[in-house]
Structures are given as structure tokens and as C-alpha cells.
Design an enzyme around this catalytic site. Structure first.
Site, short mmCIF file in Angstrom:
data_model
loop_
_atom_site.label_atom_id
_atom_site.label_comp_id
_atom_site.label_asym_id
_atom_site.label_seq_id
_atom_site.Cartn_x
_atom_site.Cartn_y
_atom_site.Cartn_z
N ASP A 167 116.40 153.14 96.18
CA ASP A 167 116.38 153.00 94.72
C ASP A 167 116.39 151.54 94.30
O ASP A 167 116.12 151.24 93.12
CB ASP A 167 117.58 153.72 94.09
CG ASP A 167 117.31 155.20 93.89
OD1 ASP A 167 116.16 155.64 94.08
OD2 ASP A 167 118.26 155.94 93.54
N LYS A 169 117.11 157.02 80.85
CA LYS A 169 117.41 158.00 81.89
C LYS A 169 118.72 157.67 82.59
O LYS A 169 119.47 158.56 82.96
CB LYS A 169 116.25 158.03 82.90
CG LYS A 169 116.41 159.05 84.02
CD LYS A 169 115.16 159.07 84.89
CE LYS A 169 115.32 159.96 86.11
NZ LYS A 169 115.35 161.39 85.78
#
Length: 428
Positions: free
Chosen positions: A303, A401
């Protein structure tokens, strides 16, 4: 160079910890307190999904604490559950539902529907659930549940570790022990996080030297848990410190962290930044110049690979990132998206199935294609600090998000941070 006295970043809670804690609380009898949760699109979706499955959910007016009154078992009444864009919801909640009774239909956005679920579906069928994910279905996955038997299964985890996390967290609610033999596991630190939180909620879990994980049936225990800051999100302010020559500290994120993505700070050391990881905080001091000329496997912290790739043009030599094939199956094909945006701003970027090499260069003005992917937007925003006036985003609001306040926090920490959309307007 004279170092500044340092800045303290306000990083929201970990999404990975928040959603795991919410699920474990929903599976436990009684009420758990989840303090300092991440409040974002994904976590609110997850919280609402648990309410749809029958858990009690309440929050303080300022969202500093979410109280979850758990079921102590699997859900007893079928439900239709909306997962929006949240991959954790689509992968964690079906196993939990399968330990209950009824028909559970999980659906989500087109972006989420494009992400694979077959490894999870196959595993649930092997444990006794009836599952449908066939083309033409009106949902991501449909689970007809009468409890799960447990047993021994093999699981292909080459695409995502989230399938394994979902099965493990549901395992104490199964009728017999669950034994998982994991094949080609990616993102191992996230499994460590899952197991650590399960034990915190009282699960009986063992793992042998060959990686065989066994979870025995039992009852979770309600807890009072403080969520630590999100290490993936912290990567952006750490990288910004390296690019600008500033000193940035993230409190609450130290040597005891459950999150593997804190290892991104070690990667920044290779670029020449000074990194200090203490018991209760991490501090990064940059020089304003980045050292390149190395290759790094970021498969376990994928990530954060975009954060490094986005600032790599500012280094003095090429940087190659490997081990990130599974990043092609996230919110976007992240390798392709990063490489494409770099090329659009005149940077030489080469890519392969699981790698990307970024060469030094001077970025040209570009409107970054975010692909509705929060991490693309945040990573390229950091490049904008090293290339003032040339980086704009086509969807700056997609950061909601995981970090709705991202742009405001970056502007607070780094006054040179510019509005990431062409022209003048309000922060998203």
C-alpha cells in the site's frame, strides 16, 4: 543544513485496525469500545454493514468512540449488505455471515465488483457454505448459511491477504477448529495484525513453523481498544518530510505498532532521510534531496509502494520497486496507474508484472488520473510538493475513502502545498 524544530502530523486511525476491530467486536458478546477509529468512507460503510447484520452500533457525537454491541455468534437473520468500494467489507463479512443462518447478499460498486472474490468463495464452499458468485448474479457474493464446520483447508493468498483474514476472524464461531495451510501469501504483516487483534479479543490461535494456522472454537471477549494512527497514511507525510527537508513526527505510531506499513520509514532511510522510530512515535527528517540507485521489495508493504514511486523522479538515480504484482488488483491497477501518470508528466517509467522502475526527471504539468483510487491521489500530491505548480488531480475528493482531511492536513504541515486541482476552488 539547519533542521527545523519539527511538525506533529495528525494522522487518522488505521483503517485496517478499525475494520478488524469492528468485526471482532460484532462477533463478541457484550459491548466493545473502539476509540479513535478512522472515520472515512470505508469504515462508515463497514460499520453500517455490521448494523445490517444485526450488531448494535452507536457513536459519540464527535466520533471519538464507537460502541459495538456484538452478537456472540454469527448473524441469525439474512440481510442484504452494501459494501460500496470497501474491499475489507466484501472479504471480511461473508465468512462472518456464513457462521450464522440465513441468506446474505453482499454487493458493492462497479470498482469493487471488478476485484476477485473466487478464492474466498471456494474456501467457504469447502467449509460447508452455499455460495454463488457466478456471472449474471445481482451481487458480489450470495451466501446461504447454516453455520460453518471448520476443518483443514488450503488457501491461495497470492491475490490478497484479506481472504485469509476474513476466514481467520470467523474461525472461533465455527463448529470445529479451522486449520489453514496458506499458499503464496502476500502482505504477511496484515495477517500478523489480524492474529494480534484476534488474540486481544480472546481467540485461541496457534501457528507452527511451517505457517500452518489453527484457530479453535470459542467465544470472543469484548474489549476497550484504542486504534493507532494509520501507517499507510503516515507514509505520505513521511515522504513529504523527505522531499521538503522538514521534520515530521507521527505520535502513537512506534515500535509496538501492529502495522507492517510502518516499515516504509525504513525504505525512506535508503533515500537519505533520517528516521527515528521510538516506543510511542516515529520521526522523519528529510534533506530535501533523495538518493536513488537501489531496488526494494515492497510486497509486504504494497500500500506504500505508490508513495515511493511517486517521489522517485526527485531522486538522483533510478529506483526499482519489486514484489507488488497483487497491487494490480486493488482499487485500480496500481502499477499501471502510477507508471502511466509518471509518463504523462514526462518521467521515464518502466513496468513489469510485479515491478516498476522510475528514473529521475523534472515533472511537467499534468492532471493526474486518480482512477478513483485514494492512494494514487495522495501519493502524487506529495510529488507536487517537490514540483510546485505542476501536479493537479482529476479527483481530489477520492481521498475520502481513508483520509477525508488529507488536503487540509498537508496544507497545514507544508505551507507550499497547493490546491491539487486546476485553478482556484474549495478543498474537497
Amino acid at each position: 543544513m539547519t533542521r527545523d524544530t519539527g511538525l506533529t502530523a495528525r494522522i487518522p486511525g488505521s483503517k485496517s485496525c478499525t475494520n478488524r476491530a469492528l468485526l471482532l467486536a460484532a462477533a463478541a458478546p457484550g459491548t466493545s469500545a473502539v476509540r479513535a477509529p478512522l472515520v472515512s468512507d470505508d469504515t462508515l460503510t463497514f460499520r453500517d454493514a455490521l448494523a445490517a447484520l444485526g450488531a448494535g452500533v452507536s457513536a459519540t457525537p464527535n466520533d471519538e468512540c464507537w460502541e459495538i454491541t456484538g452478537l456472540g455468534r454469527g448473524p441469525a437473520v439474512g440481510a442484504r449488505v452494501w459494501c460500496a468500494d470497501a474491499g475489507t467489507a466484501a472479504r471480511f463479512l461473508p465468512p462472518f455471515a456464513a457462521t450464522g443462518t440465513g441468506e446474505f447478499v453482499f454487493d458493492g460498486s462497479g470498482q469493487l465488483r471488478a476485484r476477485p472474490l473466487w478464492p474466498l468463495a471456494d474456501a467457504l464452499v469447502g467449509l460447508g457454505a452455499r455460495v454463488r458468485t457466478a456471472a449474471g448474479e445481482d451481487a458480489l457474493i450470495r451466501v446461504t448459511a447454516q453455520g460453518l464446520d471448520g476443518g483443514e483447508i488450503g488457501l491461495d493468498s497470492s491475490l490478497s491477504s484479506q481472504y485469509l483474514s476474513g476466514l481467520l476472524m470467523a474461525a472461533p464461531l465455527m463448529r470445529t477448529p479451522l486449520v489453514v495451510r496458506v499458499h503464496r501469501l502476500v502482505s504477511r504483516p496484515y495477517i500478523d495484525m489480524t492474529l494480534g487483534l484476534m488474540r486481544r479479543f480472546g481467540a485461541d490461535v496457534t501457528e507452527d513453523a511451517d505457517g500452518r494456522i489453527e484457530v479453535r472454537p470459542g467465544t470472543y471477549t469484548p474489549v476497550d481498544l484504542v486504534i493507532e494512527p494509520d501507517a499507510s497514511t503516515a507514509s505520505y507525510v513521511f515522504a513529504a518530510a523527505a522531499v521538503t527537508g522538514r521534520t515530521v513526527t507521527v505520535p502513537g505510531l512506534g515500535t509496538g505498532s501492529l502495522q507492517g506499513d510502518l516499515r516504509f520509514a525504513d525504505v525512506l532511510r535508503r533515500t537519505g532521510a533520517d528516521v527515528r522510530i521510538g516506543v510511542s512515535s516515529t520521526t522523519v527528517t528529510g534533506t530535501g534531496r533523495l538518493r536513488g540507485g537501489f531496488s526494494v521489495d515492497m510486497g509486504e508493504i504494497s500500500d506504500t509502494f505508490m508513495t515511493l514511486a511517486a517521489i522517485a523522479p526527485l531522486a538522483d538515480a533510478p529506483i526499482t520497486i519489486t514484489g507488488v504484482a497483487h497491487a494490480r488488483l486493488k482499487e485500480s491497477d496500481r502499477i499501471s496507474a502510477v507508471a502511466g501518470n509518471l509518463r504523462a508528466c514526462g518521467i521515464r517509467a518502466e513496468e513489469g508484472p510485479d515491478w516498476i522502475t522510475v528514473h529521475p526527471g523534472v515533472p511537467l504539468p499534468v492532471r493526474v488520473a486518480c482512477h478513483r483510487d485514494h492512494r494514487i491521489a495522495m501519493a502524487f500530491s506529495v510529488l507536487g510538493l517537490g514540483a510546485p505548480g505542476v501536479i493537479a488531480l482529476d479527483d481530489p475528493g477520492c481521498v475520502g475513502k481513508t483520509f477525508p482531511g488529507f488536503h487540509n492536513e498537508m496544507r497545514r504541515l507544508f505551507p507550499a502545498y497547493e490546491l491539487p486541482v486546476p485553478g482556484v476552488g474549495a478543498w474537497p
